[in-house]
Design a protein around this motif. Structure first.
Motif, PDB file in Angstrom:
ATOM      1  N   VAL A   1     -21.930  39.269 -56.757  1.00  0.00           N
ATOM      2  CA  VAL A   1     -21.510  40.617 -56.360  1.00  0.00           C
ATOM      3  C   VAL A   1     -20.552  40.472 -55.192  1.00  0.00           C
ATOM      4  CG1 VAL A   1     -22.236  42.850 -55.440  1.00  0.00           C
ATOM      5  CG2 VAL A   1     -23.664  41.686 -57.130  1.00  0.00           C
ATOM      6  N   GLU A   2     -19.394  41.076 -55.297  1.00  0.00           N
ATOM      7  CA  GLU A   2     -18.399  40.959 -54.233  1.00  0.00           C
ATOM      8  C   GLU A   2     -18.941  41.562 -52.932  1.00  0.00           C
ATOM      9  OE1 GLU A   2     -13.707  42.120 -53.373  1.00  0.00           O
ATOM     10  OE2 GLU A   2     -14.602  42.454 -55.355  1.00  0.00           O
ATOM     11  N   GLY A   3     -18.795  40.800 -51.859  1.00  0.00           N
ATOM     12  CA  GLY A   3     -19.227  41.279 -50.556  1.00  0.00           C
ATOM     13  C   GLY A   3     -20.675  41.005 -50.236  1.00  0.00           C
ATOM     14  N   SER A   4     -21.409  40.308 -51.138  1.00  0.00           N
ATOM     15  CA  SER A   4     -22.808  39.971 -50.858  1.00  0.00           C
ATOM     16  C   SER A   4     -23.117  38.629 -51.500  1.00  0.00           C
ATOM     17  CB  SER A   4     -23.759  41.043 -51.402  1.00  0.00           C
ATOM     18  OG  SER A   4     -23.943  40.898 -52.798  1.00  0.00           O
ATOM     19  N   PHE A   5     -24.369  38.194 -51.362  1.00  0.00           N
ATOM     20  CA  PHE A   5     -24.802  36.940 -51.978  1.00  0.00           C
ATOM     21  C   PHE A   5     -25.289  37.138 -53.409  1.00  0.00           C
ATOM     22  CE2 PHE A   5     -25.614  35.458 -47.456  1.00  0.00           C
ATOM     23  CZ  PHE A   5     -24.477  34.645 -47.430  1.00  0.00           C
TER      24      PHE A   5
ATOM     25  N   THR B   1     -42.746  32.444 -55.896  1.00  0.00           N
ATOM     26  CA  THR B   1     -42.150  31.621 -54.835  1.00  0.00           C
ATOM     27  C   THR B   1     -40.767  31.173 -55.279  1.00  0.00           C
ATOM     28  OG1 THR B   1     -43.048  29.493 -55.610  1.00  0.00           O
ATOM     29  CG2 THR B   1     -44.437  30.820 -54.144  1.00  0.00           C
ATOM     30  N   SER B   2     -39.846  31.123 -54.330  1.00  0.00           N
ATOM     31  CA  SER B   2     -38.473  30.737 -54.639  1.00  0.00           C
ATOM     32  C   SER B   2     -37.743  30.395 -53.361  1.00  0.00           C
ATOM     33  CB  SER B   2     -37.743  31.877 -55.344  1.00  0.00           C
ATOM     34  OG  SER B   2     -36.368  31.562 -55.521  1.00  0.00           O
ATOM     35  N   GLU B   3     -36.849  29.404 -53.446  1.00  0.00           N
ATOM     36  CA  GLU B   3     -35.993  29.096 -52.305  1.00  0.00           C
ATOM     37  C   GLU B   3     -34.934  30.165 -52.080  1.00  0.00           C
ATOM     38  OE1 GLU B   3     -35.071  25.039 -50.603  1.00  0.00           O
ATOM     39  OE2 GLU B   3     -34.774  24.775 -52.751  1.00  0.00           O
ATOM     40  N   THR B   4     -34.611  30.927 -53.094  1.00  0.00           N
ATOM     41  CA  THR B   4     -33.683  32.044 -52.927  1.00  0.00           C
ATOM     42  C   THR B   4     -34.477  33.214 -52.367  1.00  0.00           C
ATOM     43  OG1 THR B   4     -32.298  31.275 -54.749  1.00  0.00           O
ATOM     44  CG2 THR B   4     -32.068  33.575 -54.097  1.00  0.00           C
ATOM     45  N   ARG B   5     -34.314  33.449 -51.078  1.00  0.00           N
ATOM     46  CA  ARG B   5     -35.147  34.422 -50.393  1.00  0.00           C
ATOM     47  C   ARG B   5     -34.456  35.793 -50.319  1.00  0.00           C
ATOM     48  NH1 ARG B   5     -35.460  33.265 -45.377  1.00  0.00           N
ATOM     49  NH2 ARG B   5     -34.125  31.416 -45.293  1.00  0.00           N
TER      50      ARG B   5
ATOM     51  N   GLU C   1     -33.873  40.561 -45.166  1.00  0.00           N
ATOM     52  CA  GLU C   1     -34.575  41.702 -44.568  1.00  0.00           C
ATOM     53  C   GLU C   1     -33.921  43.009 -44.977  1.00  0.00           C
ATOM     54  OE1 GLU C   1     -35.984  43.267 -40.136  1.00  0.00           O
ATOM     55  OE2 GLU C   1     -35.128  41.260 -40.384  1.00  0.00           O
ATOM     56  N   LYS C   2     -32.585  43.033 -45.009  1.00  0.00           N
ATOM     57  CA  LYS C   2     -31.855  44.203 -45.469  1.00  0.00           C
ATOM     58  C   LYS C   2     -31.474  43.974 -46.923  1.00  0.00           C
ATOM     59  CE  LYS C   2     -29.956  45.487 -40.958  1.00  0.00           C
ATOM     60  NZ  LYS C   2     -28.709  45.747 -40.176  1.00  0.00           N
ATOM     61  N   HIS C   3     -32.086  44.735 -47.812  1.00  0.00           N
ATOM     62  CA  HIS C   3     -31.835  44.575 -49.238  1.00  0.00           C
ATOM     63  C   HIS C   3     -32.033  45.916 -49.938  1.00  0.00           C
ATOM     64  CE1 HIS C   3     -36.245  44.162 -48.922  1.00  0.00           C
ATOM     65  NE2 HIS C   3     -36.251  44.733 -50.110  1.00  0.00           N
ATOM     66  N   VAL C   4     -31.573  45.987 -51.165  1.00  0.00           N
ATOM     67  CA  VAL C   4     -31.772  47.169 -51.995  1.00  0.00           C
ATOM     68  C   VAL C   4     -32.478  46.725 -53.261  1.00  0.00           C
ATOM     69  CG1 VAL C   4     -30.658  49.008 -53.299  1.00  0.00           C
ATOM     70  CG2 VAL C   4     -29.706  48.310 -51.085  1.00  0.00           C
ATOM     71  N   CYS C   5     -33.622  47.338 -53.534  1.00  0.00           N
ATOM     72  CA  CYS C   5     -34.402  46.996 -54.729  1.00  0.00           C
ATOM     73  C   CYS C   5     -34.410  48.190 -55.669  1.00  0.00           C
ATOM     74  CB  CYS C   5     -35.832  46.601 -54.346  1.00  0.00           C
ATOM     75  SG  CYS C   5     -36.821  46.068 -55.758  1.00  0.00           S
ATOM     76  N   ASP C   6     -33.961  47.981 -56.874  1.00  0.00           N
ATOM     77  CA  ASP C   6     -33.910  49.024 -57.894  1.00  0.00           C
ATOM     78  C   ASP C   6     -34.987  48.749 -58.932  1.00  0.00           C
ATOM     79  OD1 ASP C   6     -33.223  51.053 -59.616  1.00  0.00           O
ATOM     80  OD2 ASP C   6     -31.431  50.050 -60.387  1.00  0.00           O
TER      81      ASP C   6
ATOM     82  N   GLY D   1     -44.174  45.285 -74.041  1.00  0.00           N
ATOM     83  CA  GLY D   1     -43.207  45.947 -73.180  1.00  0.00           C
ATOM     84  C   GLY D   1     -42.768  45.071 -72.023  1.00  0.00           C
ATOM     85  N   ARG D   2     -41.938  45.629 -71.160  1.00  0.00           N
ATOM     86  CA  ARG D   2     -41.397  44.861 -70.037  1.00  0.00           C
ATOM     87  C   ARG D   2     -41.148  45.774 -68.842  1.00  0.00           C
ATOM     88  NH1 ARG D   2     -36.052  43.127 -73.172  1.00  0.00           N
ATOM     89  NH2 ARG D   2     -37.634  43.066 -74.800  1.00  0.00           N
ATOM     90  N   TRP D   3     -41.112  45.148 -67.659  1.00  0.00           N
ATOM     91  CA  TRP D   3     -40.724  45.837 -66.417  1.00  0.00           C
ATOM     92  C   TRP D   3     -39.551  45.073 -65.816  1.00  0.00           C
ATOM     93  CZ3 TRP D   3     -43.072  44.051 -61.287  1.00  0.00           C
ATOM     94  CH2 TRP D   3     -42.462  44.718 -60.208  1.00  0.00           C
ATOM     95  N   ARG D   4     -38.487  45.780 -65.553  1.00  0.00           N
ATOM     96  CA  ARG D   4     -37.302  45.141 -64.991  1.00  0.00           C
ATOM     97  C   ARG D   4     -36.974  45.758 -63.641  1.00  0.00           C
ATOM     98  NH1 ARG D   4     -32.339  44.460 -68.891  1.00  0.00           N
ATOM     99  NH2 ARG D   4     -33.731  42.758 -69.560  1.00  0.00           N
ATOM    100  N   PHE D   5     -36.664  44.898 -62.685  1.00  0.00           N
ATOM    101  CA  PHE D   5     -36.181  45.382 -61.391  1.00  0.00           C
ATOM    102  C   PHE D   5     -35.133  44.413 -60.869  1.00  0.00           C
ATOM    103  CE2 PHE D   5     -39.692  42.562 -60.391  1.00  0.00           C
ATOM    104  CZ  PHE D   5     -39.347  41.936 -59.210  1.00  0.00           C
ATOM    105  N   SER D   6     -34.292  44.874 -59.977  1.00  0.00           N
ATOM    106  CA  SER D   6     -33.219  44.044 -59.437  1.00  0.00           C
ATOM    107  C   SER D   6     -33.193  44.164 -57.921  1.00  0.00           C
ATOM    108  CB  SER D   6     -31.870  44.442 -60.031  1.00  0.00           C
ATOM    109  OG  SER D   6     -31.551  45.777 -59.695  1.00  0.00           O
ATOM    110  N   VAL D   7     -32.679  43.124 -57.282  1.00  0.00           N
ATOM    111  CA  VAL D   7     -32.609  43.069 -55.821  1.00  0.00           C
ATOM    112  C   VAL D   7     -31.215  42.617 -55.419  1.00  0.00           C
ATOM    113  CG1 VAL D   7     -33.577  42.122 -53.706  1.00  0.00           C
ATOM    114  CG2 VAL D   7     -35.060  42.466 -55.696  1.00  0.00           C
ATOM    115  N   ASP D   8     -30.542  43.430 -54.619  1.00  0.00           N
ATOM    116  CA  ASP D   8     -29.255  43.071 -54.037  1.00  0.00           C
ATOM    117  C   ASP D   8     -29.475  42.928 -52.537  1.00  0.00           C
ATOM    118  OD1 ASP D   8     -26.665  42.781 -53.171  1.00  0.00           O
ATOM    119  OD2 ASP D   8     -25.856  44.385 -54.427  1.00  0.00           O
ATOM    120  N   GLY D   9     -29.280  41.708 -52.026  1.00  0.00           N
ATOM    121  CA  GLY D   9     -29.539  41.424 -50.624  1.00  0.00           C
ATOM    122  C   GLY D   9     -30.333  40.136 -50.499  1.00  0.00           C
ATOM    123  N   LEU D  10     -29.620  39.004 -50.464  1.00  0.00           N
ATOM    124  CA  LEU D  10     -30.237  37.691 -50.408  1.00  0.00           C
ATOM    125  C   LEU D  10     -29.786  36.964 -49.149  1.00  0.00           C
ATOM    126  CD1 LEU D  10     -29.461  36.650 -54.116  1.00  0.00           C
ATOM    127  CD2 LEU D  10     -31.462  37.893 -53.269  1.00  0.00           C
ATOM    128  N   THR D  11     -30.546  35.942 -48.744  1.00  0.00           N
ATOM    129  CA  THR D  11     -30.156  35.161 -47.559  1.00  0.00           C
ATOM    130  C   THR D  11     -29.112  34.105 -47.886  1.00  0.00           C
ATOM    131  OG1 THR D  11     -31.982  33.609 -47.905  1.00  0.00           O
ATOM    132  CG2 THR D  11     -32.407  35.508 -46.468  1.00  0.00           C
TER     133      THR D  11
END
Length: 634
Positions: free
Chosen positions: A13-17, A40-44, A47-52, A78-88
């Motif tokens: 995503v342009e302008g973010s990680f 658990t994941s190394e991709t953390r 603190e400031k993030h957006v979760c949809d 079925g399934r549950w999908r969510f996304s997070v924009d805002g990574l370290t």
């Protein structure tokens, strides 16, 4: 079959990680509701993030726990999908995704969740390139590291090698040690030595030659015998390893490699410190794995095993004065004081080394002429320690006043808490009975900027001792620690940050330059003894290619085996004498499986071994690549 599966993908995503997308599949026969998802994941997550589509309930370093929208029920299939924009940090390889996952159900049960590698969304990740070049050898002898000088003529292949008549008991024992080593590394292969004479074999005559340098050896070949000359037991041992390697290659690849009938080898190590580090805090390795790794080091003529025994994630060394260090600090799980990290799932994972096991490992290494250098990482990287012994904490310090680069808060031993030094004194007292090495490695790396500045005890200490900031507090701490080690007859080793803030004096201090080669040169110019271990070449957890599908970490770039093999720090002549040697480092955040360990560590460990032993002018990548295919892995 798993009842739940988690798929993850990342898109730039342009302008973010970038943005992570998680999809949880319900493969069970019942609807899923009232749950949370932990992974658990190394991709953390920053603190400031957006979760949809969900919300972050809890995060501790690499541990994340997410909640679905209120009232969500996932039907069977079925399934549950969510996304997070805002990574370290932006992920660069498939191993930067989920390393373990589980659900916490409404009734409190923990249920494991299957998962796959991190997928790259929206672009081609490119296939990994081949890591070893085609076979090409100009001198058909299987030796690694390659010797200082060699002039040989190939001949018939002896059936086996054996000590010549009237060989002394010390040499007989040395042969037996190498036979046992070979049997452990190659259990299905014919051994290279017999302790008894064999008609179809060739005798080895041992000569003590005082004019030969320490750790060096010479081999002289003729049709009826081999003469192995050395001044000490280590040189004799290395000569026997070379003979075993020559015979192994000539048997395994008869079309390529031969055994010499005439000529000579004169050999000695380039550096005195030829090391391999292993982190057992992130991933625990049983005693059998440690023993095998030491065997592999011996086969590669490495002589230092740097054992990284503590970190934020765990304390692995039994200390009888403080059993809580391993009873609490050696365990991670959903219901433990230390939450799951880096591959821990729904079940508690634990492990530590009992002192009797440590003695066995140290003795095993010593028999193979390998020194074990223990490390307890202080003052930073001490979360497991502080949670095991809360009396080490300044109770008036704000609990989240600073955060380490890996995401741990308040993770450094407090230099103003006097119990810190009582605690370390008892730890050192037990360590010196276990480890005969002249060095104890105290870590000293990555203390967070601003550490301790909200601690009332540290504020008082700074005022009393006229100290300014975190760096000078660290220096105060390290100087006291160095004095404590000196009182116990030990020298201080540490990572390059030990020199910060005034550091400790160079006399009797050994520092490992990991951040970049220039740091090592600066330290040597400052009078420190230095071991070069740059992350850009000698960190074996780094990915070996830029391709997305190549496993490994990425903060130091990528290092294919040929780069690791060819790497040479450009050392000014004035500091060359201060560079004690080089070392490979195995950090285990990415080693959640044996397959990943072997993929990342080998053949690069052997490449570092040859760089540590062989003169630069004698190195040859194509020859190395042909030989190393036959070398053992964990």
């Amino acid at each position: 079959m798993a009842e739940y599966r988690l798929e993850t993908s990342w898109r730039p995503v342009e302008g973010s990680f970038g943005c992570l997308t998680f999809t949880l599949f319900n493969l069970s026969t019942e609807a899923l509701s009232g749950f949370s998802l932990a992974y658990t994941s190394e991709t953390r997550i920053a603190e400031k993030h957006v979760c949809d589509g969900g919300s972050l309930k809890r995060q501790v370093a690499h541990f994340h726990e997410f909640l679905p929208p209120e009232g969500l029920s996932i039907p069977p299939g079925g399934r549950w999908r969510f996304s997070v924009d805002g990574l370290t940090r932006a992920p660069k390889h498939l191993t930067a995704g989920v390393k373990s996952a589980y659900l916490t159900l409404g009734d409190g049960r923990y249920v494991p969740v299957a998962f796959g590698p991190l997928l790259l969304d929206g672009r081609d990740g490119a296939a990994p390139p081949p890591l070893l070049s085609p076979d090409r050898v100009e001198e058909p002898y299987s030796l690694l590291p390659w010797p200082m000088s060699l002039g040989l003529k190939a001949g018939g292949l002896p059936d086996i090698l054996y000590p010549a008549e009237r060989t002394g008991p010390d040499a007989i024992k040395a042969v037996s040690v190498v036979v046992s080593l070979y049997q452990r590394l190659y259990p299905t292969e014919k051994v290279p030595f017999s302790l008894c004479a064999v008609k179809s074999g060739r005798a080895v005559r041992f000569v003590i030659e005082s004019s030969i340098a320490a750790f060096a050896y010479e081999l002289r070949f003729s049709a009826h015998e081999i003469v192995l000359s050395s001044a000490d037991a280590a040189g004799r041992h290395y000569g026997l390893i070379s003979l075993a390697q020559l015979l192994h290659g000539a048997r395994a690849e008869r079309e390529i490699f031969k055994f010499p009938n005439f000529g000579a080898i004169a050999d000695q190590p380039r550096y005195g410190w030829r090391g391999c580090h292993l982190d057992v805090s992130r991933q625990f390795y049983p005693v059998s794995d440690i023993m095998r790794l030491i065997d592999i080091l011996a086969w590669n003529k490495l002589n230092i095993f740097h054992w990284h025994l503590t970190d934020d994630e765990a304390w692995r060394l039994e200390i009888k004065a403080y059993p809580a260090l391993t009873e609490i600090g050696g365990r991670r799980g959903p219901d433990e004081v230390l939450v799951p990290q880096l591959g821990d799932g729904a079940e508690t994972r634990s492990g530590h080394y009992r002192q009797e096991e440590v003695r066995q490992i140290v003795a095993h290494a010593a028999a193979l002429h390998i020194e074990v250098v223990p490390e307890i990482d202080i003052p930073g990287h001490s979360t497991a320690t502080l949670l095991s012994l809360p009396e080490l904490v300044d109770g008036q310090e704000s609990p989240d006043s600073y955060r380490a680069v890996q995401g741990y808060s308040n993770n450094a031993l407090n230099p103003a808490v006097e119990f810190t030094y009582e605690f370390l004194g008892k730890v050192f007292d037990e360590m010196v009975t276990l480890f005969p090495s002249e060095y104890i490695h105290i870590g000293g790396d990555e203390v967070a900027k601003g550490a301790w500045l909200s601690s009332p005890l540290c504020k008082a200490l700074m005022e009393r001792e006229k100290l300014a900031g975190t760096a000078e507090l660290q220096s105060y701490f390290r100087k006291r620690v160095k004095t404590m080690l000196s009182e116990r007859g030990r020298k201080l080793a540490g990572w390059n940050e030990v020199a910060h803030g005034g550091g400790v004096g160079p006399d009797g201090t050994l520092l490992m330059a990991w951040e970049k080669p220039a740091v090592g040169i600066e330290l040597a110019q400052g009078g420190y003894d230095v071991v070069m271990t740059p992350g850009q070449a000698y960190y074996l957890d780094m990915a070996q290619a830029e391709a997305w599908d190549e496993p490994g970490a990425s903060w130091a770039g990528y290092a294919p085996p040929e780069h690791t093999y060819a790497y040479e720090a450009e050392l000014p002549e004035a500091v060359q004498a201060k560079v004690r040697g080089i070392q490979a480092c195995i950090w285990t955040e990415n080693f959640a499986s044996r397959a990943y360990f072997n993929r990342l560590v080998f053949p690069r460990l052997s490449a570092v071994a040859e760089a540590a032993w062989t003169p630069l002018a004698r190195k040859d990548w194509d020859r190395f690549a042909a030989i190393v295919r036959m070398w053992p892995v964990l």
